[in-house]
Design a protein around this motif. Structure first.
Motif, PDB file in Angstrom:
ATOM      1  N   ALA A 119       0.836  -1.211   0.000  1.00  0.00           N
ATOM      2  CA  ALA A 119       0.000   0.000   0.000  1.00  0.00           C
ATOM      3  C   ALA A 119       0.867   1.256   0.000  1.00  0.00           C
ATOM      4  O   ALA A 119       0.547   2.248  -0.679  1.00  0.00           O
ATOM      5  N   GLU A 120       1.975   1.230   0.744  1.00  0.00           N
ATOM      6  CA  GLU A 120       2.872   2.379   0.778  1.00  0.00           C
ATOM      7  C   GLU A 120       3.576   2.564  -0.567  1.00  0.00           C
ATOM      8  O   GLU A 120       3.682   3.688  -1.079  1.00  0.00           O
ATOM      9  N   VAL A 124       3.542   5.836  -3.246  1.00  0.00           N
ATOM     10  CA  VAL A 124       4.720   6.547  -3.744  1.00  0.00           C
ATOM     11  C   VAL A 124       4.740   6.559  -5.270  1.00  0.00           C
ATOM     12  O   VAL A 124       5.163   7.557  -5.886  1.00  0.00           O
ATOM     13  N   ARG A 125       4.287   5.501  -5.890  1.00  0.00           N
ATOM     14  CA  ARG A 125       4.294   5.439  -7.349  1.00  0.00           C
ATOM     15  C   ARG A 125       3.431   6.526  -7.976  1.00  0.00           C
ATOM     16  O   ARG A 125       3.630   6.895  -9.134  1.00  0.00           O
ATOM     17  N   ARG A 126       2.499   7.061  -7.244  1.00  0.00           N
ATOM     18  CA  ARG A 126       1.669   8.159  -7.763  1.00  0.00           C
ATOM     19  C   ARG A 126       2.470   9.464  -7.849  1.00  0.00           C
ATOM     20  O   ARG A 126       2.054  10.409  -8.498  1.00  0.00           O
ATOM     21  N   TRP A 127       3.618   9.501  -7.181  1.00  0.00           N
ATOM     22  CA  TRP A 127       4.534  10.651  -7.247  1.00  0.00           C
ATOM     23  C   TRP A 127       5.819  10.260  -7.984  1.00  0.00           C
ATOM     24  O   TRP A 127       6.879  10.813  -7.754  1.00  0.00           O
ATOM     25  N   ARG A 128       5.736   9.291  -8.874  1.00  0.00           N
ATOM     26  CA  ARG A 128       6.920   8.706  -9.505  1.00  0.00           C
ATOM     27  C   ARG A 128       7.731   9.710 -10.299  1.00  0.00           C
ATOM     28  O   ARG A 128       8.909   9.479 -10.589  1.00  0.00           O
ATOM     29  N   ALA A 187      -5.258   5.797 -12.561  1.00  0.00           N
ATOM     30  CA  ALA A 187      -4.095   5.878 -11.658  1.00  0.00           C
ATOM     31  C   ALA A 187      -4.337   5.214 -10.325  1.00  0.00           C
ATOM     32  O   ALA A 187      -3.399   4.871  -9.621  1.00  0.00           O
ATOM     33  N   ASP A 188      -5.615   5.019  -9.945  1.00  0.00           N
ATOM     34  CA  ASP A 188      -5.902   4.428  -8.649  1.00  0.00           C
ATOM     35  C   ASP A 188      -5.937   2.903  -8.687  1.00  0.00           C
ATOM     36  O   ASP A 188      -6.103   2.257  -7.667  1.00  0.00           O
ATOM     37  N   ALA A 192      -1.696   0.280 -11.887  1.00  0.00           N
ATOM     38  CA  ALA A 192      -1.418   1.512 -12.623  1.00  0.00           C
ATOM     39  C   ALA A 192      -0.286   2.271 -11.968  1.00  0.00           C
ATOM     40  O   ALA A 192       0.097   2.012 -10.838  1.00  0.00           O
ATOM     41  N   ALA A 193       0.245   3.232 -12.702  1.00  0.00           N
ATOM     42  CA  ALA A 193       1.338   4.079 -12.187  1.00  0.00           C
ATOM     43  C   ALA A 193       2.514   3.233 -11.736  1.00  0.00           C
ATOM     44  O   ALA A 193       3.226   3.585 -10.800  1.00  0.00           O
ATOM     45  N   ASP A 194       2.668   2.089 -12.382  1.00  0.00           N
ATOM     46  CA  ASP A 194       3.750   1.185 -11.988  1.00  0.00           C
ATOM     47  C   ASP A 194       5.070   1.753 -12.472  1.00  0.00           C
ATOM     48  O   ASP A 194       5.171   2.301 -13.546  1.00  0.00           O
ATOM     49  N   ALA A 195       6.080   1.621 -11.653  1.00  0.00           N
ATOM     50  CA  ALA A 195       7.398   2.148 -12.012  1.00  0.00           C
ATOM     51  C   ALA A 195       8.469   1.217 -11.495  1.00  0.00           C
ATOM     52  O   ALA A 195       8.334   0.655 -10.418  1.00  0.00           O
TER      53      ALA A 195
END
Length: 200
Positions: A119-120, A124-128, A187-188, A192-195
């Motif tokens: 979850a953490e 963070v990936r949303r601010w990648r 993004a949710d 998604a938003a995988d980095a």
């Protein structure tokens, strides 16, 4: 003023004033003239022979004693390192080891985690675009499970191994220091938003 600069201004001005005060004090103490003989001799011949005094002065002038108020620190049962400069240590993965300090040369924020909390990491990936994710097999200092390090090297959020996942608190810290998250379609979603984590 841009919102990010408001807490930063509140932090840095008191520190700058402290640096000026310490510099002025040191200049006076280091004056070997006859008018300054008494404090000069007291400082160098009596106080500086005490190892604890030397250690304290080293911490003050190197600013190792500096701790910014981030909330949730040791005074409230949280990690002792929260608000302090992140200690350098070897970050290890299956590819080898690299000093944490070397991974911070990009000038970006850094999220380091050893005891993973999905979850953490997803938060963070949303601010990648502003935060690098570093996974390490090495135990983090001071019993930490994860820490968010600002570009200036200070720990803005941390969780120790005895604490459960704190993704909402991490989200609040990310928003405080780095603004809104990346907005992309879907993004949710968990995938998604995988980095990719930073390569070591």
């Amino acid at each position: 003023m841009f919102p990010l600069l408001i807490p930063y201004e509140n932090e840095r001005r008191p520190v700058a004033m402290r640096v000026l005060r310490n510099s002025e004090t040191a200049t006076r103490l280091l004056d070997p003239s006859e008018d300054n003989a008494a404090p000069y001799e007291l400082f160098f011949k009596e106080l500086m022979v005490d190892p604890s005094v030397k250690q304290r002065l080293h911490e003050v002038f190197a600013m190792k004693d500096l701790r910014y108020p981030m909330g949730g620190g040791a005074e409230s049962g949280g990690p002792e390192l929260l608000g302090r400069a992140a200690p350098d240590f070897t970050v290890r993965s299956s590819r080898g080891g690299t000093r944490l300090a070397l991974l911070q040369h990009s000038g970006r924020a850094t999220f380091v985690h050893g005891v993973n909390c999905d979850a953490e990491t997803q938060q963070v990936r949303r601010w990648r675009d502003r935060v690098d994710i570093i996974e390490t097999q090495t135990a983090l200092p001071d019993g930490l499970a994860g820490m968010l390090i600002r570009p200036d090297g200070y720990i803005a959020w941390a969780r120790n191994t005895q604490q459960a996942c704190r993704s909402e608190e991490l989200k609040a810290a990310l928003h405080t220091w780095f603004g809104s998250a990346v907005r992309t379609a879907g993004a949710d979603r968990p995938d998604a938003a995988d980095a990719d984590p930073v390569a070591l």
